[in-house]
Design an enzyme around this catalytic site. Structure first.
Site, PDB file in Angstrom:
ATOM      1  N   GLN A  77      -6.432   5.496  -3.877  1.00  0.00           N
ATOM      2  CA  GLN A  77      -5.927   5.016  -2.594  1.00  0.00           C
ATOM      3  C   GLN A  77      -6.333   5.953  -1.464  1.00  0.00           C
ATOM      4  O   GLN A  77      -6.738   5.505  -0.391  1.00  0.00           O
ATOM      5  CB  GLN A  77      -4.400   4.909  -2.638  1.00  0.00           C
ATOM      6  CG  GLN A  77      -3.908   3.687  -3.377  1.00  0.00           C
ATOM      7  CD  GLN A  77      -4.363   2.426  -2.690  1.00  0.00           C
ATOM      8  OE1 GLN A  77      -3.978   2.138  -1.568  1.00  0.00           O
ATOM      9  NE2 GLN A  77      -5.231   1.683  -3.335  1.00  0.00           N
ATOM     10  N   GLY A  95      -0.497   4.325   0.419  1.00  0.00           N
ATOM     11  CA  GLY A  95      -1.716   3.532   0.508  1.00  0.00           C
ATOM     12  C   GLY A  95      -2.369   3.577   1.878  1.00  0.00           C
ATOM     13  O   GLY A  95      -3.585   3.501   2.012  1.00  0.00           O
ATOM     14  N   GLU A  96      -1.557   3.690   2.899  1.00  0.00           N
ATOM     15  CA  GLU A  96      -2.101   3.654   4.264  1.00  0.00           C
ATOM     16  C   GLU A  96      -2.292   5.070   4.822  1.00  0.00           C
ATOM     17  O   GLU A  96      -3.182   5.324   5.618  1.00  0.00           O
ATOM     18  CB  GLU A  96      -1.170   2.835   5.161  1.00  0.00           C
ATOM     19  CG  GLU A  96      -0.877   1.508   4.473  1.00  0.00           C
ATOM     20  CD  GLU A  96      -0.162   0.469   5.295  1.00  0.00           C
ATOM     21  OE1 GLU A  96      -0.760  -0.015   6.271  1.00  0.00           O
ATOM     22  OE2 GLU A  96       0.968   0.112   4.940  1.00  0.00           O
ATOM     23  N   GLY A 113       5.473   6.076   0.613  1.00  0.00           N
ATOM     24  CA  GLY A 113       4.272   5.269   0.759  1.00  0.00           C
ATOM     25  C   GLY A 113       3.036   6.144   0.788  1.00  0.00           C
ATOM     26  O   GLY A 113       3.096   7.272   1.247  1.00  0.00           O
ATOM     27  N   PHE A 159      -5.186  -5.869   2.853  1.00  0.00           N
ATOM     28  CA  PHE A 159      -5.075  -4.807   3.870  1.00  0.00           C
ATOM     29  C   PHE A 159      -4.263  -5.209   5.096  1.00  0.00           C
ATOM     30  O   PHE A 159      -4.437  -4.649   6.166  1.00  0.00           O
ATOM     31  CB  PHE A 159      -6.474  -4.319   4.302  1.00  0.00           C
ATOM     32  CG  PHE A 159      -7.410  -4.060   3.158  1.00  0.00           C
ATOM     33  CD1 PHE A 159      -7.201  -2.975   2.319  1.00  0.00           C
ATOM     34  CD2 PHE A 159      -8.476  -4.904   2.890  1.00  0.00           C
ATOM     35  CE1 PHE A 159      -8.049  -2.736   1.246  1.00  0.00           C
ATOM     36  CE2 PHE A 159      -9.328  -4.667   1.816  1.00  0.00           C
ATOM     37  CZ  PHE A 159      -9.123  -3.574   0.996  1.00  0.00           C
TER      38      PHE A 159
HETATM   39 MO1  MOS Z   1      -0.474  -3.262   5.227  1.00  0.00          MO
HETATM   40  S1  MOS Z   1      -1.515  -3.301   7.010  1.00  0.00           S
HETATM   41  O1  MOS Z   1       1.133  -3.068   5.730  1.00  0.00           O
HETATM   42  O2  MOS Z   1      -0.740  -4.788   4.542  1.00  0.00           O
END
Ligand code: MOS
Length: 738
Positions: free
Chosen positions: A638, A704-705, A702, A240
Site C-alpha cells: 500500500q 492505504g491513503e 488507516g 481509489f
Molecule cells: Mo478513498 S479516496 O476514501 O476511496
C-alpha cells in the site's frame, strides 16, 4: 504471542486473481444478456434540440435505444450514504443519465443503445445523431476564482487566533500560489455492471466500493424495498474513490434490464470513465506563512478552492488536514469551490490531504530557504505535540520518530542546503522532504462468524476489497482470534447478503471490519466459555472472558495450554456443529477524548537533466506511523503504491481540458500519463509502529491513503533543490523547468 498479526501473509485471493478465477463485475455469465453502449454529448453546455435514433434503431442486433425522450424517471432520490466520512444526510443531487435535454458537461451520456452483442451496440451508438443549442461552457476554474464560495460556512473550521495580523507583523514571511490540475483515478478495471430482474427483485453485479450504498441507491431509485436489491461485488480491480458512491451506470443498466426484461451488461470504455465517475478536482491554493527569526511559525493562512459541477457542491476539504500539522497559534484555512461546467469531482486517493499538503509542505520548504534553516529542522521546531485546534492529546503520534528514522536511512544529514549544489555527472541532484498525514478513522461495521466443530470457520461481511488486501487481513485477524490456522478460515465479502459494512474508503476498512471480527470472536469465546462453565471439572471453570484465548483449536487460559478444552469436543458434547455470532463494532467513545491520526515522513532524491528538464525520482524513503501493522506484506505494498501515485501526481498526471469546448482532451492511458515501472526506481517504506489501544482494541489506523500524502511536495522540493527553480503548478513537466 501473536501467531498471525504482524507477520507477512500472502494474499489469500492471489492465486484466484492471477489465474483469472476471480470474477469481476462484468465477467459474470448470465444467460440472455443484452449489451449496452453509452452515447456521449459532443458539446460542453447547452440543450439537445433533437436526437435522431432512427438509423441506429435499424442497425443489426439493436434491441432498444433510450434517450431523455423515452427513458423512465427514477423515484426522487434520498440520501444514499453520500459522504461516508461525515455521514451527511444531504439530498442526493448526483448526476442521473437521460433525464433532461440539458447538457451539463462535455461527454455527458445522451443515449443508451442496447443490442445483442457489444459490437452491435457500439456500432449503432455511432449512428445516433444529436443536434444542440450550444452555449459557452466554463471549465477554467482559475479564470473564475472570483466566484469561489464556501459551500458550508457553518461547518468550516474557525480561524485560530489572529492570522492576518500575525502575518503582517511576522519577521519572515512567504506567500505563494499552488495549482493542481484535474486528475483521474484510472483503475485497471473499467466501471461496469450486469443487472437483471426476477419479478420485482433486482440483482446487480457491480464494481463498487460499497454494496450497501449501491443497494440503497437502486432501491430508492426504483421505489422498492432494500431487500429486493442484491448487490454482488466480490472483486474490484482498483477504484481509489471512483466507486465510493454509485455512478450513473448502475441505475442505467438496471432501468434498461427492467424495461427490456433481459439482463443488461453496461461497461464504460476508458474514455467514458473520464466523465462517468468523479475525479480529483482542479485545486488552487494560496499559502501565506509568517515566522519569527528562529523559524517558529506565527501565522498560517492557507486558502483553497476546487472546482465542482453546476449541480453539486463537492468540496475536497483541501485545508482540513494541513491545519492540524503545525503548532501555530494563528491559522486560517478557508476552503471554497467554483462552479464549472464539468461532471462532479469525487474523492480520489487521500482526497484533500495530498493536495493540501502539497501546498503547505512546499511553502514550508520555501520558508526554510528564507530562514536558512534545514527543512527537517523547521518541521521539528513547529512540531504539534497536541492537536493545535482542539488542544487534545493525540492517542498516538510517532511522526517525530518517522522524521528521524527516514532521515537517517536516507542520509539527510549529508545534504547541502544550497540549490544546485549537488551533482551526479551532468545530472543535477536534489533532495527534498515533506510530511504526510491521514486520519485514523473507524466506522460502524458488522460481521458474521461461524465457528464449526470440524475446526473451520466462516467469516462474512458486506465490506469490499478494492485491492489493498482486505480478504487477506480479515482472514488473518479471524485466524488469530479464533485460534485456527488461516487455511481453515474462509472469509467472504462484497455482497448484500452479508452483514452491513461501510464503503471501503477513507482507509478505515481494517479498523472497522477488523475490530468487528475481533469483537465477534470474543463473543464466540464467551459462548464457549459459558458452555465450559456448565461442565463439571472443566479446567476453565470460573475463568473470565479476558483470561482465556483461542489457540490451536483450543480454548485455554492465556499462555497456559495445559489448562484448556478442545473447541471441537465441547461443541460435540453440546450437540453443536457450529456456533454463529453476528456483531456490529462501533468506534469507542473513548476516541473522542483524543485527537487521532496517522502520520509519515518522506525523503526524496531526484536527478534532473539540466538540458532536457527531465526529472527522475531516483530514491524515496518513507516512514509512516499508522498504528499496529496487521500484515506487513500488503501494508508495504500500500505504501509503495501511494509513493508511485505520488510520483505520478508530481511529474506526469493531468487531465487536460480544452476550455473552448469544456472537453477533456486526453481521456485515455496513452495521453494521461501514469508512472510505469521504468519511472519507479528505489523505494523504501518503513513503519514506526504505535501501540494505540484508544483508536480501537487492535490499534489499527488507516494506511492505504497515508503513503501518498507528502510525496508530491517532497518531489517538488527536491526539484527545487536540484535546479533552484520552484514549480508550484503540477505536474512538473520538462517544459516548466526549461
Ligand atoms: Mo478513498 S479516496 O476514501 O476511496
Amino acid at each position: 504471542m501473536a501467531r498471525y498479526i504482524g507477520k507477512e501473509m500472502s494474499r489469500v485471493d492471489g492465486v484466484a486473481k492471477v489465474t483469472g478465477k476471480a470474477k469481476y463485475a462484468a465477467e459474470f455469465q448470465v444467460p440472455g444478456i443484452a449489451y449496452g453502449f453509452i452515447v456521449q454529448s459532443t458539446i460542453g453546455k447547452g440543450t439537445i434540440k433533437s436526437i435522431d435514433t432512427a438509423e441506429a434503431s435499424r442497425a443489426p442486433g439493436v434491441i432498444r435505444i433510450y434517450t431523455h425522450e423515452n427513458a423512465p424517471k427514477p423515484a426522487p432520490p434520498k440520501s444514499a450514504e453520500l459522504k461516508p466520512q461525515t455521514n451527511s444526510q444531504e439530498r442526493d443531487k448526483s448526476f442521473r443519465a437521460l433525464q433532461t435535454n440539458r447538457i451539463f458537461f462535455n461527454m455527458q451520456p445522451i443515449a443508451l443503445v442496447l443490442a445483442e452483442t457489444f459490437e452491435q451496440a457500439r456500432y449503432a451508438a455511432r449512428l445516433v445523431k444529436a443536434s444542440y443549442a450550444e452555449e459557452k461552457p466554463m471549465t477554467d476554474m482559475e479564470a473564475e476564482l472570483k466566484s469561489a464560495f464556501m459551500p458550508n460556512p457553518q461547518r468550516a473550521p474557525k480561524p485560530r487566533g489572529n492570522p492576518s495580523e500575525a502575518f503582517q507583523t511576522a519577521a519572515v514571511k512567504i506567500e505563494a500560489e499552488y495549482t493542481i490540475p484535474v486528475e483521474h483515478h484510472n483503475p485497471m478495471e473499467p466501471h461496469g455492471a450486469i443487472a437483471f430482474w426476477e419479478n420485482e427483485k433486482l440483482t446487480i453485479f457491480d464494481k463498487t466500493q460499497g454494496v450497501y450504498t449501491v443497494r440503497t441507491h437502486l432501491a430508492t431509485s426504483f421505489g422498492i424495498p432494500e431487500e429486493n436489491v442484491s448487490v454482488v461485488s466480490p472483486f474490484v480491480g482498483g477504484a481509489f474513490g471512483s466507486s465510493l458512491r454509485p455512478n450513473y451506470y448502475p441505475w442505467l443498466a438496471s432501468m434498461a434490464a427492467r424495461e427490456i426484461k433481459r439482463p443488461v451488461k453496461l461497461v464504460y470504455t476508458r474514455q467514458q470513465m473520464y466523465t462517468g465517475h468523479g475525479y480529483r478536482p482542479q485545486t488552487w491554493q494560496k499559502v501565506a506563512l509568517g515566522a519569527d527569526k528562529n523559524g517558529k511559525l506565527t501565522s498560517i493562512i492557507h486558502e483553497a478552492a476546487n472546482n465542482s459541477s453546476t449541480f453539486e457542491d463537492y468540496s475536497d476539504n483541501t485545508t482540513n488536514f494541513p491545519r492540524s500539522i503545525y503548532a501555530c497559534p494563528n491559522v486560517d484555512s478557508p476552503q471554497k469551490i467554483v462552479k464549472t461546467d464539468m461532471s462532479t469531482p469525487c474523492a480520489m486517493r487521500a482526497p484533500g490531504a495530498v493536495s493540501g499538503m502539497f501546498a503547505l509542505e512546499c511553502a514550508m520548504d520555501e520558508l526554510a530557504y528564507s530562514l536558512k534553516i534545514d527543512p527537517l529542522e523547521l518541521r521539528l521546531i513547529n512540531y504539534a505535540d497536541v492537536h493545535p485546534d482542539s488542544g487534545k492529546a493525540f492517542s498516538s503520534k510517532a511522526l517525530r520518530e518517522c522524521y528521524h528514522l527516514a532521515a537517517e536511512k536516507f542520509g539527510w544529514k549529508n545534504r547541502k542546503l544550497e540549490p544546485r549544489s549537488m551533482r551526479d555527472g551532468r545530472m543535477l541532484v536534489g533532495w527534498g522532504m515533506a510530511t504526510g498525514v491521514w486520519g485514523a478513522f473507524q466506522q460502524p461495521a458488522s460481521v458474521k462468524i461461524t465457528l464449526r466443530a470440524d475446526g473451520t470457520a466462516y467469516v462474512a461481511s458486506g465490506t469490499s476489497d478494492i485491492g489493498p488486501g482486505t480478504y487477506t487481513v480479515i482472514t488473518l485477524i479471524a485466524a488469530e482470534y479464533l485460534g485456527l490456522p488461516a487455511e481453515k478460515v474462509k472469509f467472504e465479502l462484497g455482497d448484500t447478503k452479508f452483514p452491513r459494512a461501510p464503503v471501503q474508503g477513507g482507509s478505515f476498512t481494517t479498523a472497522s471490519v477488523g475490530t468487528a471480527v475481533y469483537e465477534s470472536a470474543q463473543n464466540i469465546r464467551q459462548k464457549l466459555l459459558d458452555l465450559a462453565g456448565k461442565e463439571a471439572n472443566s479446567p476453565l471453570k470460573a475463568a473470565k472472558i479476558d483470561e482465556v484465548e483461542f489457540a490451536d483449536g483450543k480454548l485455554q487460559i492465556k499462555n497456559e495450554p495445559a489448562r484448556s478444552i478442545s473447541v471441537s469436543e465441547i461443541m460435540r458434547r453440546n450437540n453443536l456443529t457450529e456456533l454463529t455470532d453476528i456483531h456490529e463494532a462501533k468506534p469507542s467513545p473513548e476516541r473522542n477524548k483524543y485527537a487521532t491520526g496517522a502520520h509519515g515522513a518522506q525523503f526524496v532524491e531526484v536527478k534532473v537533466d539540466p538540458d532536457l528538464g527531465i526529472v527522475r525520482v531516483t530514491r524515496v524513503v518513507e516512514a509512516t506511523a499508522c498504528g499496529r501493522i496487521m500484515n506487513p506484506k500488503t501494508s508495504h505494498s500500500q505504501e509503495i503504491g501511494g509513493i508511485v501515485w505520488g510520483i505520478g501526481m508530481a511529474l506526469t498526471e493531468a487531465t487536460e481540458i480544452d476550455h473552448r469546448y469544456g472537453r477533456i482532451m486526453n481521456p485515455n492511458l496513452q495521453h494521461y500519463h501514469v508512472p510505469v515501472n521504468a519511472d519507479v526506481l528505489e523505494v523504501e517504506t518503513m513503519f514506526v509502529e504505535e501501540d494505540d489501544k484508544i483508536v480501537n482494541p487492535l490499534g489499527i489506523k488507516g494506511m492505504g491513503e497515508l503513503g501518498m500524502v507528502g510525496i508530491p511536495a517532497a518531489i517538488a522540493n527536491a526539484v527545487f533543490h536540484a535546479t533552484g527553480k520552484r514549480v508550484r503548478d503540477l505536474p512538473i513537466t520538462p517544459e516548466k523547468l526549461l
